[in-house]
Motif scaffolding. Sequence first.
Motif, PDB file in Angstrom:
ATOM      1  N   TRP A 115       2.640   1.691  -3.298  1.00  0.00           N
ATOM      2  CA  TRP A 115       1.716   2.137  -4.338  1.00  0.00           C
ATOM      3  C   TRP A 115       1.392   3.620  -4.173  1.00  0.00           C
ATOM      4  CZ3 TRP A 115       0.608   0.295  -8.840  1.00  0.00           C
ATOM      5  CH2 TRP A 115      -0.499   0.760  -9.537  1.00  0.00           C
ATOM      6  N   CYS A 116       1.203   4.041  -2.917  1.00  0.00           N
ATOM      7  CA  CYS A 116       0.856   5.446  -2.672  1.00  0.00           C
ATOM      8  C   CYS A 116       2.000   6.370  -3.064  1.00  0.00           C
ATOM      9  CB  CYS A 116       0.508   5.656  -1.202  1.00  0.00           C
ATOM     10  SG  CYS A 116      -1.081   4.971  -0.792  1.00  0.00           S
ATOM     11  N   ILE A 117       3.249   5.950  -2.810  1.00  0.00           N
ATOM     12  CA  ILE A 117       4.369   6.789  -3.238  1.00  0.00           C
ATOM     13  C   ILE A 117       4.305   6.954  -4.754  1.00  0.00           C
ATOM     14  CG2 ILE A 117       6.873   7.036  -3.275  1.00  0.00           C
ATOM     15  CD1 ILE A 117       6.913   5.080  -0.908  1.00  0.00           C
TER      16      ILE A 117
ATOM     17  N   ALA B  99       6.395  15.912  -0.031  1.00  0.00           N
ATOM     18  CA  ALA B  99       5.468  15.325   0.943  1.00  0.00           C
ATOM     19  C   ALA B  99       5.855  13.888   1.235  1.00  0.00           C
ATOM     20  CB  ALA B  99       4.039  15.388   0.409  1.00  0.00           C
ATOM     21  N   GLN B 100       6.244  13.160   0.191  1.00  0.00           N
ATOM     22  CA  GLN B 100       6.642  11.764   0.370  1.00  0.00           C
ATOM     23  C   GLN B 100       7.919  11.672   1.203  1.00  0.00           C
ATOM     24  OE1 GLN B 100       5.582  13.170  -2.358  1.00  0.00           O
ATOM     25  NE2 GLN B 100       4.100  11.866  -3.377  1.00  0.00           N
TER      26      GLN B 100
ATOM     27  N   TRP C 114       0.110  23.171  -6.528  1.00  0.00           N
ATOM     28  CA  TRP C 114       0.620  22.370  -5.416  1.00  0.00           C
ATOM     29  C   TRP C 114       0.301  23.036  -4.084  1.00  0.00           C
ATOM     30  CZ3 TRP C 114       1.814  18.161  -3.277  1.00  0.00           C
ATOM     31  CH2 TRP C 114       2.725  18.081  -2.229  1.00  0.00           C
TER      32      TRP C 114
ATOM     33  N   ARG D 155       9.500   6.184  13.108  1.00  0.00           N
ATOM     34  CA  ARG D 155       8.532   5.785  14.122  1.00  0.00           C
ATOM     35  C   ARG D 155       8.436   4.265  14.188  1.00  0.00           C
ATOM     36  NH1 ARG D 155       6.959   8.955  18.286  1.00  0.00           N
ATOM     37  NH2 ARG D 155       5.751   7.458  19.458  1.00  0.00           N
TER      38      ARG D 155
ATOM     39  N   LEU E 157       2.099   7.214  12.320  1.00  0.00           N
ATOM     40  CA  LEU E 157       2.052   6.345  11.144  1.00  0.00           C
ATOM     41  C   LEU E 157       0.906   6.735  10.227  1.00  0.00           C
ATOM     42  CD1 LEU E 157       2.896   2.876  12.732  1.00  0.00           C
ATOM     43  CD2 LEU E 157       4.401   4.528  11.656  1.00  0.00           C
TER      44      LEU E 157
ATOM     45  N   LEU F 278       9.218  10.135   8.556  1.00  0.00           N
ATOM     46  CA  LEU F 278       8.407   9.986   9.769  1.00  0.00           C
ATOM     47  C   LEU F 278       8.010   8.527   9.986  1.00  0.00           C
ATOM     48  CD1 LEU F 278       6.709  11.398  12.005  1.00  0.00           C
ATOM     49  CD2 LEU F 278       4.877  11.607  10.345  1.00  0.00           C
ATOM     50  N   LEU F 279       7.521   7.923   8.936  1.00  0.00           N
ATOM     51  CA  LEU F 279       7.011   6.550   9.024  1.00  0.00           C
ATOM     52  C   LEU F 279       8.090   5.587   9.495  1.00  0.00           C
ATOM     53  CD1 LEU F 279       4.424   4.856   8.000  1.00  0.00           C
ATOM     54  CD2 LEU F 279       5.862   4.268   6.097  1.00  0.00           C
TER      55      LEU F 279
ATOM     56  N   LEU G  69       1.930   7.343  -6.596  1.00  0.00           N
ATOM     57  CA  LEU G  69       0.937   8.305  -7.093  1.00  0.00           C
ATOM     58  C   LEU G  69       1.565   9.667  -7.331  1.00  0.00           C
ATOM     59  CD1 LEU G  69      -1.965   7.416  -4.705  1.00  0.00           C
ATOM     60  CD2 LEU G  69      -1.920   7.067  -7.145  1.00  0.00           C
TER      61      LEU G  69
ATOM     62  N   LEU H  71      -7.039  -2.121  -0.823  1.00  0.00           N
ATOM     63  CA  LEU H  71      -5.978  -2.655   0.043  1.00  0.00           C
ATOM     64  C   LEU H  71      -6.113  -2.112   1.460  1.00  0.00           C
ATOM     65  CD1 LEU H  71      -2.711  -2.609  -2.113  1.00  0.00           C
ATOM     66  CD2 LEU H  71      -4.177  -4.522  -1.541  1.00  0.00           C
TER      67      LEU H  71
ATOM     68  N   LEU I 234      -0.072  11.797   4.374  1.00  0.00           N
ATOM     69  CA  LEU I 234       0.764  12.696   3.573  1.00  0.00           C
ATOM     70  C   LEU I 234       1.012  12.111   2.184  1.00  0.00           C
ATOM     71  CD1 LEU I 234       3.534  13.888   6.062  1.00  0.00           C
ATOM     72  CD2 LEU I 234       1.876  15.309   4.900  1.00  0.00           C
ATOM     73  N   LEU I 235       1.147  10.788   2.158  1.00  0.00           N
ATOM     74  CA  LEU I 235       1.387  10.148   0.864  1.00  0.00           C
ATOM     75  C   LEU I 235       0.187  10.288  -0.061  1.00  0.00           C
ATOM     76  CD1 LEU I 235       3.159   6.804   1.820  1.00  0.00           C
ATOM     77  CD2 LEU I 235       4.157   8.838   0.829  1.00  0.00           C
TER      78      LEU I 235
ATOM     79  N   ALA J 101       1.724   9.969   8.433  1.00  0.00           N
ATOM     80  CA  ALA J 101       2.679   9.730   7.350  1.00  0.00           C
ATOM     81  C   ALA J 101       1.952   9.170   6.134  1.00  0.00           C
ATOM     82  CB  ALA J 101       3.762   8.765   7.811  1.00  0.00           C
TER      83      ALA J 101
ATOM     84  N   ILE K 106      -5.854   1.527  -3.841  1.00  0.00           N
ATOM     85  CA  ILE K 106      -5.554   2.000  -2.484  1.00  0.00           C
ATOM     86  C   ILE K 106      -6.716   1.721  -1.549  1.00  0.00           C
ATOM     87  CG2 ILE K 106      -5.139   4.054  -1.077  1.00  0.00           C
ATOM     88  CD1 ILE K 106      -3.643   5.218  -3.399  1.00  0.00           C
TER      89      ILE K 106
ATOM     90  N   PRO L 299      -1.119  13.562  -3.455  1.00  0.00           N
ATOM     91  CA  PRO L 299      -1.333  13.690  -4.912  1.00  0.00           C
ATOM     92  C   PRO L 299      -2.500  12.874  -5.452  1.00  0.00           C
ATOM     93  CG  PRO L 299       0.751  12.556  -4.420  1.00  0.00           C
ATOM     94  CD  PRO L 299      -0.005  12.667  -3.145  1.00  0.00           C
TER      95      PRO L 299
ATOM     96  N   LEU M  29       0.830  -1.205   0.000  1.00  0.00           N
ATOM     97  CA  LEU M  29       0.000   0.000   0.000  1.00  0.00           C
ATOM     98  C   LEU M  29       0.862   1.251   0.000  1.00  0.00           C
ATOM     99  CD1 LEU M  29      -3.007   0.706   0.211  1.00  0.00           C
ATOM    100  CD2 LEU M  29      -2.774   0.732   2.658  1.00  0.00           C
TER     101      LEU M  29
ATOM    102  N   ALA N  36       6.863  12.190   4.749  1.00  0.00           N
ATOM    103  CA  ALA N  36       6.048  11.062   5.200  1.00  0.00           C
ATOM    104  C   ALA N  36       6.892   9.831   5.490  1.00  0.00           C
ATOM    105  CB  ALA N  36       4.997  10.737   4.147  1.00  0.00           C
ATOM    106  N   LEU N  37       7.786   9.498   4.583  1.00  0.00           N
ATOM    107  CA  LEU N  37       8.540   8.258   4.766  1.00  0.00           C
ATOM    108  C   LEU N  37       9.566   8.370   5.876  1.00  0.00           C
ATOM    109  CD1 LEU N  37       8.919   6.867   1.203  1.00  0.00           C
ATOM    110  CD2 LEU N  37       7.697   5.934   3.123  1.00  0.00           C
TER     111      LEU N  37
END
Lengths: 564, 528
Positions: A23-25, A417-418, B117, A428, B37, A424-425, A27, B433, B43-44, B40, B430, B47, A20, A421-422
């Motif tokens: 896949w989101c990255i 943003a990615q 953006w 953590r 989590l 942080l993810l 996008l 899943l 944030l992904l 994060a 998305i 887009p 997941l 996010a990553l």
Amino acid sequence: MHKNGVRHWVVPCTLLASALVRWCIGLGSYSGQGTPPMFGDYEAQRHWMELTNHLPLRQWYRYDLQYWGLDYPPLTAYHSWLCGKIGSFVDPSWFALDTSRGIESPGSTLFMRSTVLLSDYAIYLPAAWLFTRVWHSGRSRRTQNAALLTLLFQPALLLIDFGHFQYNSVMLGFTLLAATSFTSGRDLLGAFFFTLSLGFKQMALYYAPAVGSYLLGKCLYLGLRDGAQLFVRLAIVTAGTFFLLFLPFLPPLAPISAILDPITRIFPFNRGIFEDKVANFWCATNVVLKWRFWASQSTLMRLSTLLTFLGFLGAAVAPIRAWLRLRNQDRARTTRTEVVPSVMQTVLLLALLNSSMSFFLFSFQVHEKTILLPLLPMTLLLSTAPHDSSTFKLGALANNVGMFSMWPLLRKDGLAAQYIALTLLWNRLIGHNPCISLRQATFLDVFTWVVYLGCALLHLLEFAYRPPARYPDLFPVLNVLVSTPVFLFTWLWSIKSIIEAGWTAGGLSVGGSESKEKKAGPGVVFPSESLNSGGFSSALAPLEGVRRREGRLRAQSLGKGVFG
Amino acid sequence: MAVNSEKKDDSPKPSRSQWLRKALLDVTASEYDILALSTAFKLLLFPTYRSTDFEVHRNWLAITHSLPISKWYYDTTSEWTLDYPPFFAYFEKALSVPASFIDPQIVDLNNLNYSAWSVVAYQRTTVILTELVLAAVLMKFVRGAPDPNIQRLVSASLFLHPGFLIVDHIHFQYNGFLFGILLLSILQARQGNLLASGFFFAVLLNFKHIYMYLAPAYFVYLLRAYCMSPQGSILPSRFLALANVVTLVFIASLGPFLLMGQIPQLLSRLFPFTRGLNHAYWAPNAWALLTAADRVLLQYAKRFGASFSVDASGVSSSSRGLVGDTTFAVLPNVRPMHTFLITIIFQSVFLVKLWRTPTHRSFLTALTLCGYTSFMFGWHVHEKAVLLVLVPLSLLAAENYAYFRTFMIASTAGVVSLFPLLFTPAEHIIEVLYSLLWAIVVFGPLQQRLYEFPRSLPAVIVGSLETMYLWGFLLLEIIVTLCPVITKAIGQGPEKWEFLPLMLTSLYCALGLIWAYARLSFLYLTST
């Protein structure tokens, strides 16, 4: 989750979640999106799928080299061919020769992203899973899964592969499979996988000194008869695999000159020492020294080769030395174990780190993305280490700074943003927390604070101010100056650790080596056999205790918190 | 700092980070984990696909920022006029201030469909930040719950609900924030502060009027449990207090418009009675089943000759598939008054029960059923309104196994019914899943804890039918995914069959939701 009787769901959930996130990255935008005429790495990969599907094999390394000519070894070409074949089946216009250049339709993008995901899940994921199961075979299922999470969500790799767009995880996955094979004693299989890794991306050569030294050491360890036998077998497997990979370019199928096309494309010797701003030795020192004025291209080249060689000397010598020490000690005991001693596993990883980091720091023509190569062994070491060890702290620091060093690239790709996010993810997830009280702080902790402070300041500055017109590259240069010391530090640490581990190898005997065991603490892996032998249990107890207390992943404390 | 080195105690000293946590609302590490989590992950999603609701909210930022308050409900520069109550307009006004600093073009009224953006990042960030209200309230639910462990799981499931992910973080709305207020009101009711509960619900109503679906339950409960003594005599002072609080909230909200004499205009914006029975995509409720039955009867009539009268306008309505107003061809047409009456009748059954047993748990169930009834029988119900059912129902999930089954069926059907909101392939992957992951993590442990062995043959049969129904969603998902591929392969125009996956989803989900509705009603009415 482990406590709640749903433990068999942990791995499927991990796989689902990592798919997941990947896949989101995807996008987000990719390298060179919407920037004709050349676009970026995404278009390069797509273009290779296009040309391998439409041209005869002899033309692959020759066709219109100015527009993203193929410059990776044949396995990448075959992989491109396969992806292009499937893609053309779905929609031929995605990979039509010449006319599809720069195509960015939603369908084609979706397909390209899915090829990365599938390749990753076909190679890297099984490799990571096997690694956790083989290397941590003596540990609890929980520790193994924690290590799996650490590896699957490694931020730098995810951003480059799924954001920027490349297939590094295939190359890294093969290397990881090779390392796992070596440590489980399957040297021939390992050699095969490592050759595949080389055949996918020549960058895997950065690992070659470590792998070569490890295998040579193993041959010496086995003694004259068995060692020679293994040596010949390894040579046959390696040469045979290379032969198969390059078969279509070799005499029976092509004239002898054909082999020169891929070779000259793969190894370009006629470029400068560095192009962009990379956080390596040359770029960092260039701020003061201005290398290009001092020395000619060829001198620099020689200098860089020399420095690289000196850099990975440790990786080239330590495994051999460790094997030899083991041999002497075994001779004294007149037994020889079939199992690879656990200390050799650590030595192998440290050697991989040392050699790839030396290449990154000192060799010429390095890309910022190349930091992924040293980060792989670093993350593997981290995944085995308790939270309060220097391995863990340094591993987290190196990964975060690795991300930071790629920030200029990622910003250009539109992946801000990615990036947040990553970072942080993953932090953590592994439970990285640099905030400990000053009293307990070691030098490494203080160093970490200073570096993070530098990163944060630089991000703030960049957010608030435009660079002055005189220095348009101000921020990338500052980035290099913050990142390089960390990589240099990691490199030095790898040398220090590899020497320590080498000493341990000599002193390793069942019972009576507790102090040395602990000294080599960072990343020493205990195979299940030694766990079961009585002599080790006392030495293990404190270490395991530490792990139980600290070495727990955030995600699992989360699981426990929520479900427990 | 808090650690004194001179102190000689053997107990582990609180480290500084722990002390900090104490200060920050007593948040535990695992709660920070969930927050970090999930943030994060959200944030992904920056887009991802955005619906027109994104532009709607951007336009509201522009309206509230660049126009005087007297013109807010009159502006028609964009087709997306302001049609939420005043509190939401004030909320947008507050959000527009930082927006104007970040990028003045965001709040430019004529800058329609601005999608740089900056505006995407800003608006998506406001959703994440305002959702912290939900996070804080859910955390408070854990403190002082009878079983904190199970409440923690329920709270986490709500915060990570796929419904919020789909509707807020991808499709774009502020439901997380609004449901945060609703849950705050429910929390106040649980703690016995009924006046505060009424206050927050009045506030919520002035943010978004769709929460009127729940108002009857609030009205009955507050009247019975707050304004009357257990013996049934009215307590005037309490009644007056509640009335004053609610009036004050409404004055704060509507006051300016009352003074300007704009209330009729405001109401006409809030309640446009010109829409059809079904939304473009049928919300999975009773009317979806009825419409489908009409279509089936029509096909029957066409094939075998009509033994009943066929309405011509209904025939054309059916050929238009799912778009626009629905007119029945065979069955008698449904008018707004019918839906209103049916809703009131069903609701009053539950309200009588609530009147007789005004406990908190009874209130919670009646509240859920109130929203559920409106969703089932309301006029022009939107599929997103299913959240009004799923959120309060989640709070009941851990009551016992029967409630858990109801929750599981309704949640599965409700979440799947939201899938068609996102029709782009990348986002579809998305949502599928993510929902699957959520279902494993939430249903697994709850099932483990609450499972009860069925005690009678009917229970066994019903239980296995339900399980079959749940597995059927896998089949449904496969059909929905393959449908475009098949229609493309057999050469039929994809447009012609576009409605089929939507209709299948709607009907299959409607079945489950109606069954769960029946289950919950039965459980409530037979409870003691």
